[in-house]
Write a protein that holds these residues in place. Structure first.
Motif, mmCIF file in Angstrom:
data_model
loop_
_atom_site.group_PDB
_atom_site.id
_atom_site.type_symbol
_atom_site.label_atom_id
_atom_site.label_comp_id
_atom_site.label_asym_id
_atom_site.label_seq_id
_atom_site.Cartn_x
_atom_site.Cartn_y
_atom_site.Cartn_z
ATOM 1 N N GLY A 42 12.097 11.902 -2.526
ATOM 2 C CA GLY A 42 12.536 12.967 -1.622
ATOM 3 C C GLY A 42 12.372 14.358 -2.207
ATOM 4 O O GLY A 42 13.117 15.267 -1.868
ATOM 5 N N TYR A 92 6.468 17.629 -2.067
ATOM 6 C CA TYR A 92 5.182 17.278 -2.678
ATOM 7 C C TYR A 92 4.661 18.369 -3.607
ATOM 8 O O TYR A 92 4.246 18.094 -4.739
ATOM 9 N N SER A 135 6.737 11.867 -4.416
ATOM 10 C CA SER A 135 7.375 12.773 -3.467
ATOM 11 C C SER A 135 8.110 12.004 -2.378
ATOM 12 O O SER A 135 9.270 12.300 -2.065
ATOM 13 N N GLU A 136 7.446 11.021 -1.802
ATOM 14 C CA GLU A 136 8.043 10.243 -0.711
ATOM 15 C C GLU A 136 9.249 9.431 -1.183
ATOM 16 O O GLU A 136 10.283 9.391 -0.521
ATOM 17 N N GLN A 137 9.113 8.776 -2.312
ATOM 18 C CA GLN A 137 10.163 7.874 -2.779
ATOM 19 C C GLN A 137 11.395 8.607 -3.317
ATOM 20 O O GLN A 137 12.506 8.118 -3.184
ATOM 21 N N ARG A 179 1.925 11.851 -4.300
ATOM 22 C CA ARG A 179 2.438 11.642 -2.938
ATOM 23 C C ARG A 179 3.523 10.567 -2.922
ATOM 24 O O ARG A 179 4.573 10.727 -2.297
ATOM 25 N N ILE A 180 3.296 9.465 -3.628
ATOM 26 C CA ILE A 180 4.270 8.376 -3.665
ATOM 27 C C ILE A 180 5.576 8.843 -4.298
ATOM 28 O O ILE A 180 6.668 8.556 -3.798
#
Length: 85
Positions: A66, A69, A62-64, A59-60
């Motif tokens: 872009g 996920y 994916s978020e960081q 998840r991290i």
């Protein structure tokens, strides 16, 4: 005035080309790294990997970065596959 028009035209061409390249690169990425479920992700991890920790890291990332996920795989390279340089 003509120089300004040429400059604007060149920048517009660069922006359009970059957009097309980004779309093609995105399609190639999704073809190479198809979407996988959380269960498949954990299955592909090293045996004994903590499920909650692995999914939190997924998840991290994916978020960081872009990146969608479901397209994060445990065998991806940050630099070569995720362009995190």
């Amino acid at each position: 005035m003509n120089e300004l028009l040429v400059t604007v035209a060149v920048f517009a061409l660069i922006i359009v080309t970059a957009g097309i390249w980004g779309i093609k690169r995105d399609r190639d990425f999704k073809r190479r790294w198809p979407a996988i479920s959380d269960d498949e992700f954990v299955f592909r991890c090293t045996p004994g990997t903590n499920r909650q920790r692995a999914l939190k890291v997924r998840r991290i990332i994916s978020e960081q970065l872009g990146v969608p996920y479901e397209h994060i795989h445990p065998d991806q390279s940050f630099v070569d596959d995720l362009n995190a340089d």
